[in-house]
Design an enzyme around this catalytic site. Sequence first.
Site, PDB file in Angstrom:
ATOM      1  CB  CYS A  37      80.496  -1.201  10.670  1.00  0.00           C
ATOM      2  SG  CYS A  37      80.159  -2.751  11.508  1.00  0.00           S
ATOM      3  CB  CYS A  66      82.384  -3.970   9.403  1.00  0.00           C
ATOM      4  SG  CYS A  66      80.589  -4.049   9.496  1.00  0.00           S
TER       5      CYS A  66
END
Length: 164
Positions: free
Chosen positions: A81, A84
Site C-alpha cells: 500500500c 501506508c
Amino acid sequence: MTLSTLLTAVLCVSASAATTAARSGIATPSWLRVGRGGFDGFDGEEGPPVEHPKTMPGFEHVLEAAGPDTLVVIDFSAQWCGPCKQIAPHYEALAAEHMPPIACPLEERSVIFMKVDVDEVRDASAQFNVKSLPTFVFLKGGKEVSRFEGASMQLLKQNVQQHI
C-alpha cells in the site's frame, strides 16, 4: 508483591515522569532510556515503540493487556500500500513521542500504538471491518472511539490528542 513487580512499578512511574519532563524540555537521564523487547507473536526487535503483532493471538494480547484508560491506536496497513508506506515513518515518530523512555508493560502505558498488516493478521482486519488502507482505529476501554481512512497525519494527531 515481588521485588521484580515493585521494581517494574517504580521504573514505569519514573518513565512516566521522565516522559513528561522530556516533553517539557527537561533532559532525560541516559540510564532511563532503554529499548523494548518482544514476545511470541511480535517481531521482538529493538526500535520504534509500535507493536507489530504477527498473529491473531498476538493482536488479542495487546487489546487484552491495555488498561481501561489506555488509548490503543491501530494502523491497519499492507506492505504493498503506497499511502501506508507514506505515513509509516510519521506514525512511528508519533508513537515514539508517546512512549515512556523505558520498557513498561502494556498495561502501564497511557497509549499503545499497533501496526497490523492486513495480509498477515486477516482476522483482525475482518473483526474491525477494514475496507480500505490505511485505516486507523482508536480504542479506549475496549470500545471504538474513533476511526478514519487515509494517510492523514493531521487526523492522526488530532485523534490521539482528543482521546489520550
